[in-house]
Design a protein around this motif. Sequence first.
Motif, PDB file in Angstrom:
ATOM      1  N   GLY A  70       0.796  -1.139   0.095  1.00 25.71           N
ATOM      2  CA  GLY A  70       0.002  -0.018  -0.027  1.00 25.71           C
ATOM      3  C   GLY A  70       0.617   1.128   0.177  1.00 25.71           C
ATOM      4  N   ARG A  71       1.913   1.209   0.780  1.00 19.87           N
ATOM      5  CA  ARG A  71       2.718   2.657   0.828  1.00 19.87           C
ATOM      6  C   ARG A  71       3.575   2.802  -0.523  1.00 19.87           C
ATOM      7  NH1 ARG A  71       4.684   4.130   6.250  1.00 19.87           N
ATOM      8  NH2 ARG A  71       6.142   5.187   5.224  1.00 19.87           N
ATOM      9  N   VAL A  72       4.041   1.694  -1.002  1.00 17.76           N
ATOM     10  CA  VAL A  72       4.614   1.861  -2.172  1.00 17.76           C
ATOM     11  C   VAL A  72       3.796   2.352  -3.314  1.00 17.76           C
ATOM     12  CG1 VAL A  72       5.814   0.600  -4.038  1.00 17.76           C
ATOM     13  CG2 VAL A  72       6.436   0.032  -1.732  1.00 17.76           C
ATOM     14  N   HIS A  77       8.466  -2.527   8.016  1.00 17.48           N
ATOM     15  CA  HIS A  77       7.833  -1.520   9.050  1.00 17.48           C
ATOM     16  C   HIS A  77       8.929  -1.256  10.295  1.00 17.48           C
ATOM     17  CE1 HIS A  77       4.658  -0.148  11.716  1.00 17.48           C
ATOM     18  NE2 HIS A  77       5.191  -0.528  12.790  1.00 17.48           N
ATOM     19  N   TRP A  78       9.509  -2.522  10.749  1.00 22.79           N
ATOM     20  CA  TRP A  78      10.611  -2.336  12.039  1.00 22.79           C
ATOM     21  C   TRP A  78      11.627  -1.340  11.313  1.00 22.79           C
ATOM     22  CZ3 TRP A  78      15.454  -4.119  11.543  1.00 22.79           C
ATOM     23  CH2 TRP A  78      16.590  -3.886  12.519  1.00 22.79           C
ATOM     24  N   THR A 122      14.384   9.272   5.013  1.00 20.36           N
ATOM     25  CA  THR A 122      13.728  10.324   4.437  1.00 20.36           C
ATOM     26  C   THR A 122      13.905  10.823   3.145  1.00 20.36           C
ATOM     27  OG1 THR A 122      15.753  11.969   4.771  1.00 20.36           O
ATOM     28  CG2 THR A 122      14.658  11.196   6.821  1.00 20.36           C
ATOM     29  N   PRO A 123      13.207  11.764   2.818  1.00 22.21           N
ATOM     30  CA  PRO A 123      13.053  11.957   1.232  1.00 22.21           C
ATOM     31  C   PRO A 123      14.794  12.228   0.475  1.00 22.21           C
ATOM     32  CG  PRO A 123      11.290  12.797   2.137  1.00 22.21           C
ATOM     33  CD  PRO A 123      12.065  12.384   3.337  1.00 22.21           C
ATOM     34  N   TYR A 126       9.232   2.407  -0.275  1.00 26.41           N
ATOM     35  CA  TYR A 126       8.075   2.518   0.870  1.00 26.41           C
ATOM     36  C   TYR A 126       8.064   3.713   1.683  1.00 26.41           C
ATOM     37  CZ  TYR A 126       6.683   1.156   5.777  1.00 26.41           C
ATOM     38  OH  TYR A 126       6.216   0.961   7.005  1.00 26.41           O
ATOM     39  N   ALA A 127       9.482   4.348   1.873  1.00 30.77           N
ATOM     40  CA  ALA A 127       9.774   5.396   2.614  1.00 30.77           C
ATOM     41  C   ALA A 127       9.732   6.862   2.018  1.00 30.77           C
ATOM     42  CB  ALA A 127      11.254   5.098   3.333  1.00 30.77           C
TER      43      ALA A 127
END
Length: 624
Positions: free
Chosen positions: A36-38, A201-202, A210-211, A235-236
Amino acid sequence: MSFDRNPWSRCSPTDRKIIEELQGHPEDVAPDEVVGRVADNYRNLGARTALVDGDRAWSYEELGRKVFALGARLAAMGDEQGRKTFAVSIGRSAELVAATHAVALSGHAYCPLGTGDPLAWRSSIASRGGAAAVLVDGDTDAEDLGIPRFDVNGVDDGPAPDFTPVRPAADDLSQVIFTSGSTGRPKGVLCTHGGFANRIHWMQRAFALTPDDRVALKTPFTFDVAGWELFWPQYAGARTVVVPEGAHASPEALIDLFTRHRVTVTHFVPSMLRLWLQADGARRCPDLRLVLCSGEALGADLAEEFRRRSGARLHNLYGPTEASIDVTHFDASEDARTPVPIGRPIANTRIYILDDDRRVCPVGETGEIYINGLGVAAGYTGADARDNERFTPLDIPAPDGWRTFRTGDRGTYTADGHIEYQGRADDQVKIRGQRIELGELEAAVRDHPAVTDACARTYESATGRLCLAVYAVVAPESHGTDIGGAITEHLVGRLPSRSLPGRIVLVDELPLSAHGKVDRTRLPVPSRNRPEPARPFLPPATRLEVHIAEIWARVLDLDEVGRDDNFHDLGGDSMAAVEVSFLIADRFGLDYDHDLVAEILISGDTVAASARIAAEAGVKDHEL
């Protein structure tokens, strides 16, 4: 054997308190969190750079279009349950990232294939992994795998507005990744979306990309660490920097790439980290803020050298492929300890160190490491029942959905609530971070028609490099022939390069223990005699050839090296080549990053060729 069913019966109240308090805490992690995040980031981050591959930078919008278009095609190929496994045979590239993301977002699982591995090996893995098709990048030999071939470049990169990513359940497969098997055949690990989501997640909570972060994609695709390298940046909302094939084994190539693209996060196996530090990588890569180390034991001396030379954080991670990559972590940046612990479990994970009766060992006592948690795989495919017994549940209560894996690793709880790694309980070894079952190599050697028996072991080279040797008993009629070369050729067609031995030693018989089993400890360290290749021995003819032959002989543990001998035929590998490059730079008075050192390393496949390259570049030489 004890019949006491209380698993804590050997622990004092203080032991139990220490052990229970060091465990990872349960957390709610949605199994579709990564997918979902990707997908959301591809939709929402627009022109932000998602990935750099060579001279091309891909924005989130551009890479997302490719992923969604490919994902829509793959989603339409699902079976009645909507799930399939797709083999992926693509080198490190933007196309590899797009392919793995598309497979995940379309509800399927991917099975990594090494593009440089033998065709027979890849065919076996694709078949035993149940792959419905193989995803490739352009014109490759993947059509010979015996399954349909799907070219990721043949997909329209235009918008796919009707594509909705599939939301996986916790036990849906995310990856089928093969590891060495003790029976002689690799076994496929059935990794789940729930376990992988927990791992990512961990990782984000612990290390907070960060970006502005730029993460190196450098690990071979068939090594489990590549999983987080492929997904964590997108993801991030960060940026991936693709390391070209082969460059991951060259400290100089990595330093150049890290510097040009200002890489901030990377992974190293300890043996490669040592070479990178030797090449002055810490000083030359000032943007690096985080180094994650796993795959081998991190030595205290190496951790100390890193702390002395780098301002980046260094974390020691531990975990088998069967448990979603890593299950423990230790911050080795400031705490000088010998040995370096593997730390404490990550979220939704418990580590139990058990004795032979499956009772928890008291603090300070060594036992076998069992992993209990959300990240443990669903089992093996292509393995026998004995292998799958490693997933037998414990008698210790655990949350619903958690599984158990018996690792075969040895460990010890410390009084301050950490875990120390104490080696293996069996014959499994790791070379350059890659798991190798000696039984798999032995079985491949025995398949040669001239071999009647075989045994493998590791040994340490004079320069400290861990190497593989095979001891073969051959039929009498094969003596006097180049049987060593024939066995090598036989193995090259059947095993990936990481599993090939550096030495093949012919013996009359294998030593046996009092119980009738082969006693590896009695196998001799390989001699320093030069292997008998097809070409005859010719001594070095010039001063430069003598210098280079001496360097090769030192690194490869040989008494002599001829001017026409081939480096790889003598047992040389990528790590040995790096050691050679350091010694050549030192002998010729060159900086390690001098172009001539790289040219000798790349093009000098024989002593004579290396000397010729050096002479043509102006290094003084004369005949003997």
